[in-house]
Design an enzyme around this catalytic site. Structure first.
Site, mmCIF file in Angstrom:
data_model
loop_
_atom_site.group_PDB
_atom_site.id
_atom_site.type_symbol
_atom_site.label_atom_id
_atom_site.label_comp_id
_atom_site.label_asym_id
_atom_site.label_seq_id
_atom_site.Cartn_x
_atom_site.Cartn_y
_atom_site.Cartn_z
ATOM 1 N N HIS A 1 -3.066 11.838 4.886
ATOM 2 C CA HIS A 1 -4.131 10.817 4.893
ATOM 3 C C HIS A 1 -3.983 9.891 6.104
ATOM 4 O O HIS A 1 -4.945 9.675 6.856
ATOM 5 C CB HIS A 1 -4.073 10.031 3.580
ATOM 6 N N GLU A 2 -2.789 9.365 6.308
ATOM 7 C CA GLU A 2 -2.596 8.421 7.428
ATOM 8 C C GLU A 2 -2.744 9.140 8.766
ATOM 9 O O GLU A 2 -3.273 8.569 9.729
ATOM 10 C CB GLU A 2 -1.246 7.706 7.316
ATOM 11 N N GLU B 1 -12.557 5.404 5.243
ATOM 12 C CA GLU B 1 -11.752 6.006 4.174
ATOM 13 C C GLU B 1 -12.346 7.306 3.613
ATOM 14 O O GLU B 1 -11.612 8.240 3.309
ATOM 15 C CB GLU B 1 -11.498 4.988 3.050
ATOM 16 N N HIS C 1 -6.338 9.339 9.671
ATOM 17 C CA HIS C 1 -6.888 8.094 10.223
ATOM 18 C C HIS C 1 -6.772 8.039 11.751
ATOM 19 O O HIS C 1 -7.487 7.252 12.390
ATOM 20 C CB HIS C 1 -6.156 6.874 9.643
ATOM 21 N N TYR D 1 0.835 -1.215 0.000
ATOM 22 C CA TYR D 1 0.000 0.000 0.000
ATOM 23 C C TYR D 1 0.865 1.259 0.000
ATOM 24 O O TYR D 1 2.079 1.189 0.203
ATOM 25 C CB TYR D 1 -0.937 -0.003 1.215
ATOM 26 N N TYR E 1 -13.338 5.436 -0.934
ATOM 27 C CA TYR E 1 -12.576 6.675 -0.752
ATOM 28 C C TYR E 1 -13.281 7.837 -1.434
ATOM 29 O O TYR E 1 -13.554 8.873 -0.824
ATOM 30 C CB TYR E 1 -11.172 6.553 -1.374
ATOM 31 N N GLU F 1 -2.225 3.075 8.401
ATOM 32 C CA GLU F 1 -2.346 3.922 9.594
ATOM 33 C C GLU F 1 -2.130 3.185 10.915
ATOM 34 O O GLU F 1 -2.870 3.412 11.874
ATOM 35 C CB GLU F 1 -3.719 4.592 9.573
ATOM 36 N N ASP G 1 -10.250 -7.989 0.351
ATOM 37 C CA ASP G 1 -9.152 -7.625 -0.558
ATOM 38 C C ASP G 1 -9.633 -7.548 -2.008
ATOM 39 O O ASP G 1 -9.117 -6.756 -2.794
ATOM 40 C CB ASP G 1 -7.998 -8.639 -0.469
#
Ligand code: BES
Ligand code: ZN
Length: 614
Positions: free
Chosen positions: A295-296, A318, A299, A267, A383, A271, A375
Site C-alpha cells: 500500500h505505501e 487512497e 502511494h 497509523y 479507501y 508514505e 482527522d
C-alpha cells in the site's frame, strides 16, 4: 489553480506558491522543542504582490526576513484545528513569475500536533529519547510555517542538529552528517528532496536508529531491539517495488527505505517519500501483514506523484492506492488473493457506513470539509468506496489490464501535479472516448455526493473466503448443545488472513453469548496469538460478548500500542461495556500523557471526555 480554495488551509496559494523550503532545525529533547528557521522560495502568481498568508499552528514566530529585508507580520486568531494565519507584508512588490526568499525564524511548541516526543521508557531500548512527526493531513503547520495545502508542491533541503548519539532521518535522500560546529555533543544531519512534493509528506525522526539493507534501494531502520525481526518481515520490499514499477511506471524517488516506529505510531503506515513509516504491529513474524508495505509503495505514484488537490479529494489518493496495492497482491499471489482482499474491503466499508450512519455526509466519497477537521473525517470510506468505484469501472471497461492502462496514463498525465475529482473524471472520459456510452450510464452523483453504500452492489470471487463464511455461520448459529462440535481442527488449514476474515465476519453478526467465546478460547486458544489483526478482532468479539476476562487484555492492547485502527475501536468497545466504563475513562486519562497527540484527541472525543475535564 488560481481562484481555487482549500477549506483546510488559510494560506494564499492563489497569489504565490512555494517552490522550495530550506530548513535549519535544532531538536531540543530537554524542552521538547524544534527551533530554527525555514527559508521559503516563493513565486508570485500575480502582478504587484505585496503580501502573503501562511499556515501556522501553535508556532512562535520571532522574525521574518524577505530577500534580506526585515518584514512585518501578524498572527491571526487561533482556529480549533486549522491553527492561525501568518500574514506577512512584503517590503517590496513582486511581479508575476518573480521569486523571493521569505525566511522565518520560529519555534514549535512542545505540544505541536505533528510531533510526539517519547521518553526513553517509551522506546524499545529504554536508553534514549525519540521524536517523530506525522504531518498528514494538516499538521505540518505545527512544525513549519508553510502553505499547508496539498495543492502546492515544493522541493526541500534540511539541516537538523540533534544529539550525536542519535540518528536523524527525513522523507528525503540523506546528504551527509558532521559534528555540529556550535556544539560538539551534537551532529548536523543533512537531507535533500529534489522531487517536488506537498507539505504533508515532510517528515522527521530522531532516535537510536540502526539499519539493515533489505534490497538494492532499500534499508529498514528501527531501534536495534527489533531490527532483525523487521528485516525478515519486510524482505519482499524489492519484489513489491519492481511489481509496482511494472504496473505504474518508474519509481522516481531514488531510495525506498522503511522505518519501524515505536508502538504509539498512530497509523499502519505513512508514505513519507524515500522513508515509509510503519507501525511495529506489522511484525507478525510471518510476513502476513506486508500488504501495508504494498500500500505505501503504491502511494509513490498515487498520492506522492499525483496528489489530491484538497482533502475533499482524498479518495483520489487512497482509492487508487488501494487499487494498486491489490494489483500488486494479484501479481505476487494470484487473482483469488486480490478478490479475497477486495471482499474484505467491501465488508470494512459496510462496517464504516454502519458506524458513521448511512446518512452521514462523511460517508460521501467526496465530502464537504468546510469547518470539518480531516482527522475527524478519516474512515475506510475514501479507501473502500474509492476502490469499489475503480473496480466497478474495471469490470465495465474491459478488465484489469485495460484499466491499469488508464491508471498508468493518468499517472503520466498528472505526475508532479495535484488533481480534483473533476480532473480525474475528465481524463477518464478522454481516455475511454470510445466508451462514453458506458461511462454515461454511471450514476456519478450517487458515487461522489450521496452518503451510504455505493449505488452498485459489488460481487467478488469467494474461493478463499468460503471457509471463513462457513465457520462464521457455524458459530453464529450454534446452540449451547452444539458447542462440543467445535475443535482445533476447524482452523488447522486456515491462513492468518482467513482467521482475520473469520473474526471480522463474526463481528458483523449479533454479539455471541459469553459461553461461545469461552468455548472458542478453549478450542482455538486465540489468546495466545500475537498477530495484531487477529488479536484485535478476537478481543473485540470477547468484549461484545461481555466476557470479563477480556477487559484487562483489551485495555493492555489499547494502551501498549497506539495504532488508531486498533486503539480507537478497543477503547470504544470497552466504553460500551457499561460496567467497565469508568475504569476505561480513567485508564485513558492515566495514559493520555504517553499517547500520540492525535490519538489522544480522537480517543478523547470517542469517550466523550470533555476538554475541560482533562
Ligand atoms: N496515508 C495513509 C495514512 C494517513 C491517512 C495518515 C490520513 C494521516 C491521515 C496511509 O497510506 C494508509 O492509508 N495507511 C493504512 C494502510 C492500509 C490501508 C493498508 C493504515 O494506516 O492502516
Ligand atoms: Zn494510504
Amino acid at each position: 489553480m488560481a481562484g481555487e480554495t482549500d477549506p483546510s488551509s488559510f494560506s494564499s496559494f492563489q497569489k504565490c506558491i512555494t517552490k522550495h523550503l530550506n530548513l535549519k532545525w535544532h531538536v531540543d529533547f530537554n524542552s521538547h522543542v524544534i527551533k530554527g528557521s525555514v527559508a521559503l522560495t516563493i513565486e508570485s502568481l500575480e502582478q504587484k504582490l505585496s503580501s502573503l498568508v501562511l499556515d501556522t499552528k501553535d508556532l512562535t514566530i520571532h522574525r521574518v526576513i524577505t530577500n534580506g529585508q526585515e518584514a512585518k507580520f501578524s498572527l491571526g486568531a487561533k482556529h480549533a484545528f486549522k491553527g492561525s494565519a501568518l500574514d506577512i507584508t512584503l517590503p517590496f512588490e513582486m511581479e508575476r513569475g518573480q521569486q523571493a526568499v521569505v525566511e522565518i525564524f520560529y519555534e514549535a511548541c512542545p505540544e505541536a500536533s505533528a510531533l510526539q516526543w517519547l521518553n526513553p521508557e517509551q522506546t524499545a531500548g529504554k536508553q534514549h529519547p525519540y521524536l517523530f512527526s506525522q504531518c498528514q493531513a494538516i499538521h505540518c503547520r505545527s512544525m513549519i510555517p508553510c502553505q499547508d495545502t496539498p495543492s502546492v508542491k515544493s522541493t526541500y533541503y534540511a539541516q537538523v542538529s540533534a544529539p550525536k548519539e542519535l540518528v536523524a532521518l527525513m522523507s528525503a535522500q540523506r546528504d551527509g552528517e558532521e559534528l555540529d560546529p556550535q556544539d560538539k555533543s551534537r551532529k548536523i544531519f543533512r537531507f535533500r528532496q529534489t522531487v517536488p512534493m506537498p507539505s504533508y509528506l515532510i517528515a522527521v525522526v530522531v532516535g537510536a536508529l540502526e539499519w539493515r539493507q533489505i534490497g538494492p534501494r532499500s534499508r529498514v531502520w528501527s531501534e536495534k531491539e527489533i531490527i532483525d525481526k523487521a528485516a525478515y518481515e519486510f524482505s519482499e520490499t524489492e519484489t513489491m517495488l519492481k511489481t509496482a514499477e511494472d504496473l505504474a511506471g518508474p519509481y522516481v524517488w531514488g531510495q525506498y527505505d522503511l522505518l519501524v516506529l515505536p508502538p504509539s505510531f498512530p497509523y499502519g503506515g505513512m508514505e513519507n517519500p524515500c522513508l515509509t513509516y510503519v507501525t511495529p504491529t506489522l511484525l507478525a513474524g510471518d510476513r502476513s501483514l506486508a500488504n501495508v508495505i504494498a500500500h505505501e509503495i503504491a502511494h509513490s505514484w498515487m498520492g506522492n506523484l499525483v496528489t489530491n488537490r484538497t482533502w475533499e479529494h482524498f479518495w483520489l489518493n487512497e482509492g487508487h492506492t488501494v487499487y494498486l496495492e491489490r494489483m500488486i497482491g494479484a501479481r505476487m499471489f494470484k487473482e483469488p488473493f486480490r478478490q479475497f482482499a477486495a471482499m474484505g474491503g467491501w465488508k470494512d466499508l459496510h462496517d464504516s457506513v454502519k458506524t458513521m450512519g448511512e446518512t452521514s455526509v462523511l460517508t460521501n466519497l467526496v465530502p464537504n470539509l468546510n469547518e470539518v477537521d480531516p482527522d475527524d473525517a478519516f474512515s475506510s470510506v475514501p479507501y473502500e468506496k474509492g476502490f469499489a468505484l475503480l473496480y466497478h469501472l474495471e469490470q465495465l471497461l474491459g478488465g484489469s489490464d485495460v484499466f491499469m492502462g488508464f491508471i498508468k496514463a493518468y499517472i503520466q498525465r498528472f505526475a508532479f501535479n495535484s488533481v480534483t475529482t473533476d480532473d480525474w473524471k475528465t481524463f477518464l472520459y478522454l481516455y475511454f472516448d470510445d466508451k462514453v456510452a458506458v461511462l454515461n450510464k454511471i450514476d456519478w452523483n450517487a458515487w461522489f455526493h450521496t452518503p451510504g453504500m455505493p449505488p452498485v452492489h459489488m460481487k467478488f470471487d469467494s474461493t478463499l473466503a468460503d471457509a471463513c463464511i462457513a465457520l462464521c455461520q457455524r458459530w453464529s448459529k450454534a446452540k449451547e448443545s452444539d458447542l462440543g462440535s467445535f475443535s482445533a481442527t476447524d482452523i488447522k488449514e486456515m491462513s492468518s488472513h482467513q482467521l482475520i476474515e473469520f473474526l471480522a465476519l463474526l463481528l458483523l453478526e449479533d454479539p455471541l453469548p459469553v459461553t461461545h467465546v469461552q468455548r472458542m478460547q478453549a478450542v482455538y486458544n486465540f489468546n495466545a496469538i500475537n498477530n495484531a489483526e487477529i488479536r484485535f478482532r478476537w478481543l473485540r468479539l470477547c468484549l461484545q460478548a461481555h466476557w470479563d476476562d477480556a477487559v484487562p487484555l483489551a485495555l493492555r492492547m489499547a494502551t501498549e500500542q497506539g495504532r488508531m485502527k486498533f486503539t480507537r475501536p478497543l477503547f470504544r468497545d470497552l466504553y460500551n461495556f457499561t460496567k467497565c466504563r469508568n475504569e476505561t475513562v480513567s485508564k485513558y486519562k492515566e495514559y493520555k500523557p504517553n499517547m500520540h497527540p492525535i490519538t489522544a484527541m480522537l480517543v478523547g472525543k470517542d469517550l466523550k471526555v470533555e476538554l475541560s475535564e482533562e
